[in-house]
Design an enzyme around this catalytic site. Structure first.
Site, PDB file in Angstrom:
ATOM      1  N   LYS A 111      41.698  60.287  41.456  1.00 27.74           N
ATOM      2  CA  LYS A 111      41.315  60.384  40.038  1.00 27.74           C
ATOM      3  C   LYS A 111      41.493  61.802  39.504  1.00 27.74           C
ATOM      4  CE  LYS A 111      40.091  56.229  38.882  1.00 27.74           C
ATOM      5  NZ  LYS A 111      40.824  55.466  37.876  1.00 27.74           N
ATOM      6  N   LYS A 194      53.950  41.629  46.592  1.00 25.43           N
ATOM      7  CA  LYS A 194      52.618  41.253  46.128  1.00 25.43           C
ATOM      8  C   LYS A 194      52.561  41.225  44.611  1.00 25.43           C
ATOM      9  CE  LYS A 194      47.875  42.548  47.044  1.00 25.43           C
ATOM     10  NZ  LYS A 194      47.199  43.701  46.520  1.00 25.43           N
ATOM     11  N   LYS A 197      48.936  43.534  38.811  1.00 30.72           N
ATOM     12  CA  LYS A 197      49.063  44.007  37.441  1.00 30.72           C
ATOM     13  C   LYS A 197      49.645  45.412  37.569  1.00 30.72           C
ATOM     14  CE  LYS A 197      43.988  44.110  36.925  1.00 30.72           C
ATOM     15  NZ  LYS A 197      43.507  43.482  38.056  1.00 30.72           N
TER      16      LYS A 197
HETATM   17  P1  ADP Z   1      45.841  44.211  41.339  1.00 24.25           P
HETATM   18  O1  ADP Z   1      46.662  44.569  42.548  1.00 24.25           O
HETATM   19  O2  ADP Z   1      46.557  43.262  40.463  1.00 24.25           O
HETATM   20  O3  ADP Z   1      45.282  45.411  40.622  1.00 24.25           O
HETATM   21  P2  ADP Z   1      43.233  44.008  42.399  1.00 24.25           P
HETATM   22  O4  ADP Z   1      43.492  45.179  43.264  1.00 24.25           O
HETATM   23  O5  ADP Z   1      42.318  44.160  41.235  1.00 24.25           O
HETATM   24  O6  ADP Z   1      44.620  43.407  41.899  1.00 24.25           O
HETATM   25  O7  ADP Z   1      42.742  42.816  43.335  1.00 24.25           O
HETATM   26  C1  ADP Z   1      41.539  42.121  43.234  1.00 24.25           C
HETATM   27  C2  ADP Z   1      41.476  41.129  44.382  1.00 24.25           C
HETATM   28  O8  ADP Z   1      42.592  40.223  44.337  1.00 24.25           O
HETATM   29  C3  ADP Z   1      41.541  41.794  45.767  1.00 24.25           C
HETATM   30  O9  ADP Z   1      40.630  41.109  46.624  1.00 24.25           O
HETATM   31  C4  ADP Z   1      42.965  41.561  46.224  1.00 24.25           C
HETATM   32  O10 ADP Z   1      43.063  41.470  47.624  1.00 24.25           O
HETATM   33  C5  ADP Z   1      43.322  40.249  45.557  1.00 24.25           C
HETATM   34  N1  ADP Z   1      44.769  40.211  45.253  1.00 24.25           N
HETATM   35  C6  ADP Z   1      45.404  40.945  44.317  1.00 24.25           C
HETATM   36  N2  ADP Z   1      46.727  40.655  44.273  1.00 24.25           N
HETATM   37  C7  ADP Z   1      46.936  39.694  45.217  1.00 24.25           C
HETATM   38  C8  ADP Z   1      48.100  38.955  45.660  1.00 24.25           C
HETATM   39  N3  ADP Z   1      49.295  39.150  45.119  1.00 24.25           N
HETATM   40  N4  ADP Z   1      47.946  38.041  46.634  1.00 24.25           N
HETATM   41  C9  ADP Z   1      46.721  37.840  47.179  1.00 24.25           C
HETATM   42  N5  ADP Z   1      45.601  38.493  46.819  1.00 24.25           N
HETATM   43  C10 ADP Z   1      45.683  39.410  45.849  1.00 24.25           C
END
Ligand code: ADP
Ligand code: TRP
Length: 331
Positions: A111, A194, A197
């Site tokens: 950060k 993966k 967002k």
């Molecule tokens: P992002 O990568 O979109 O920012 P987050 O980090 O907020 O998503 O993820 C929130 C939850 O969703 C976590 O527990 C993460 O492991 C799961 N998650 C995010 N993207 C995937 C994916 N493509 N496949 C499986 N689980 C995911």
């Protein structure tokens, strides 16, 4: 039956990866454990959200969680700022958290680099607030992704330090909840392994996306020039389309496209059209539930109130006992 706590920052909509990677497990967990799931709106203040947006962001998460099957009768579903006990425990924990260890935290260092105009004390003490969230219910398990492992480690440090300092065995050491070996990973439409967002707005499909938006995103998914050479491995983009089909389409559909790919006559446009329709069919019931929930303010108010009451029962007991352990006495 264990006590489970998890917090979700109110930062946008759930995508298919979030659903398969996290929400589905939460829904299962609520059957077997005493779960506390909360929306981390205090935490979100570390990035200074616009006041006019804050409530809407919280509402979005609440609505989507309910639409995914979190049951307010089974799990305790609450909003962090409805639990001022958390703020008190955070204050108390901060007295025993050292600047050095907070400064060494990876997320804080990150950060400092990325949020240079707003390096506030809330960012520094993010781990103590997260520790307060968890140990306020004296939780044993925390379902979080790998990126939260260090915060969880710090939670254990703060909990142990409290026990040692006051010569009690009060807080348990919370550990990560193991989702199991075969954790699914939903691939992205941008050729990444993966779905996430990211800055590429077409990479992720959200449960709230309309049919039109889903069609547009899938049609733009990354592919290659076709299976000219059968011996060459498929490009990641094309592999991702097949993997998405394995989640959202029927076995017959998947086999059909595997066959035409093997025959060298595949048209990615056709495959994408089919995949888009299958994803739309999957997400439609979620979107319908979300729309109904979003319009039902009375129900949402009831859910939030019930969650806050249940959470405060557990939290006020902890804070009362912690005050006693520390030595606060009433006159
Ligand atoms: P992002 O990568 O979109 O920012 P987050 O980090 O907020 O998503 O993820 C929130 C939850 O969703 C976590 O527990 C993460 O492991 C799961 N998650 C995010 N993207 C995937 C994916 N493509 N496949 C499986 N689980 C995911
Ligand atoms: N830090 C977590 C995240 O960024 C959110 C969070 C806040 C949390 N408090 C928590 C997660 C307590 C688990 C338990 O995703």
């Amino acid at each position: 039956m264990e006590i489970v706590v998890s917090g979700i920052r109110p930062t946008g909509n759930l995508h298919l990866g979030n659903y398969f990677g996290a929400l589905k497990s939460f829904v299962k967990m609520q059957e077997e454990n005493q779960c506390y799931f909360f929306i981390a709106d205090y935490h979100s203040l570390t990035t200074h959200p616009i006041p006019a947006d804050l409530h809407g962001n919280v509402k979005t998460v609440l609505v989507e969680f309910l639409a995914c099957g979190l049951d307010p009768e089974k799990a305790t579903l609450y909003i962090q700022s409805d639990l001022p006990e958390t703020a008190e425990l955070y204050l108390l924990l901060n007295m025993n958290a050292y600047i050095g260890e907070l400064e060494r935290c990876t997320s804080f260092k990150e950060k400092i680099r990325t949020q240079t105009d707003n390096v506030n004390a809330g960012l520094l003490t993010y781990p103590t607030l997260m520790a307060a969230d968890i140990i306020i219910h004296r939780a044993a398990r925390v379902p979080v992704g790998k990126d939260q492992e260090q915060h969880l480690e710090m939670t254990r440090t703060f909990a142990n330090r409290f026990n040692r300092l006051y010569k009690v065995n009060y807080f348990p050491e919370p550990v990560a909840y193991n989702f199991g070996e075969n954790l699914v990973k939903i691939p992205g439409l941008d050729g990444n392994l993966k779905m996430s967002k990211s800055d590429n707005e077409n990479s992720a499909i959200y449960l709230a996306d309309s049919a039109e938006v889903i069609r547009k995103k899938v049609m733009r998914a990354v592919t290659d020039s076709g299976p000219a050479d059968q011996n060459k491995p498929r490009s990641q983009g094309v592999q991702n389309l097949f993997d998405l089909m394995s989640y959202f389409s029927s076995g017959e559909t998947l086999n059909f496209f595997e066959d035409v790919y093997a025959a060298g006559s595949i048209r990615y446009g056709d495959m994408k059209k089919q995949l888009a329709e299958d994803i739309i069919r999957f997400t439609l019931p979620f979107r319908e539930k979300m729309e109904a929930l979003a319009a039902d303010e009375t129900y949402l108010r009831k859910v939030a109130k019930m969650g806050a009451e249940k959470a405060r029962e557990s939290a006020s007991k902890t804070v009362r006992e912690v005050r006693e352990i520390i030595g606060f006495r009433q006159f």
